[in-house]
Design a protein around this motif. Structure first.
Motif, short mmCIF file in Angstrom:
data_model
loop_
_atom_site.label_atom_id
_atom_site.label_comp_id
_atom_site.label_asym_id
_atom_site.label_seq_id
_atom_site.Cartn_x
_atom_site.Cartn_y
_atom_site.Cartn_z
N PRO A 4 -4.71 43.41 12.19
CA PRO A 4 -4.62 41.95 12.22
C PRO A 4 -4.41 41.43 13.63
O PRO A 4 -3.61 42.00 14.38
CB PRO A 4 -3.41 41.65 11.34
N HIS A 5 -5.13 40.39 13.99
CA HIS A 5 -4.96 39.75 15.30
C HIS A 5 -5.08 38.24 15.15
O HIS A 5 -5.68 37.75 14.20
CB HIS A 5 -6.06 40.18 16.28
N CYS B 82 -1.89 37.85 21.38
CA CYS B 82 -1.90 38.10 19.94
C CYS B 82 -0.45 38.15 19.47
O CYS B 82 0.37 38.84 20.06
CB CYS B 82 -2.60 39.43 19.65
N VAL C 158 0.67 39.53 16.87
CA VAL C 158 0.99 40.83 16.28
C VAL C 158 1.14 41.90 17.35
O VAL C 158 1.95 42.82 17.24
CB VAL C 158 -0.10 41.25 15.27
N HIS C 159 0.35 41.77 18.42
CA HIS C 159 0.37 42.76 19.50
C HIS C 159 0.60 42.04 20.83
O HIS C 159 -0.36 41.64 21.49
CB HIS C 159 -0.95 43.52 19.57
N MET D 172 -1.58 42.44 23.87
CA MET D 172 -2.94 41.88 23.94
C MET D 172 -2.84 40.51 24.58
O MET D 172 -2.31 39.57 23.97
CB MET D 172 -3.56 41.76 22.54
CU CU Z 1 -3.30 41.84 17.49
#
Ligand code: CU
Length: 128
Positions: free
Chosen positions: A75-76, A115, A117-118, A121
């Protein structure tokens, strides 16, 4: 029992209809090269837990469509932050799909995107 079957049937039908309309909306296969600032449209791809490109330029004070193509099974999303780190736009998190975010007009300046989630990124948006 009959009523239960009917209810289930309607739910299944609704699910199918929702899936169909979603698929057709996601399939305008016009392949603009990723990241090229053509017109008001900007494309950012997420692949292998990275954004491509990591730097884009947009027109200042002009709302734009940001095509986000998540090619990962992870997921992004794209969140845009201003120079102070405040969130100016937050796109919905998606997985293995392409969406178009409607980003509000950005005053001239440098912005970051990341992002949710990350956090590793990252990229930059220049509004000029
Ligand atoms: Cu992500």
């Amino acid at each position: 029992m009959k009523r239960l079957t009917l209810t289930f049937g309607l739910l299944a039908l609704a699910a199918v209809l929702a899936a169909c309309s979603g698929a057709s909306a996601d399939n305008p296969t016009s392949a603009a090269p990723a990241g090229s600032p053509s017109g008001d449209a900007v494309t950012i791809v997420a692949k292998d837990i990275k954004f491509v490109p990591t730097a884009v330029t947009v027109k200042a004070d002009t709302a734009f469509d940001l095509a986000f193509d998540n090619q990962d099974g992870a997921p992004h999303n794209i969140k845009v932050t201003d120079g102070s780190g405040a969130t100016v736009f937050k796109g919905e998190i998606v997985t293995s799909t392409k969406v178009t975010y409607a980003v509000p007009a950005l005053p001239a300046g440098s912005y970051g995107f990341v992002c949710d989630v990350h956090p590793e990124m990252k990229g930059t948006i220049t509004a000029q």
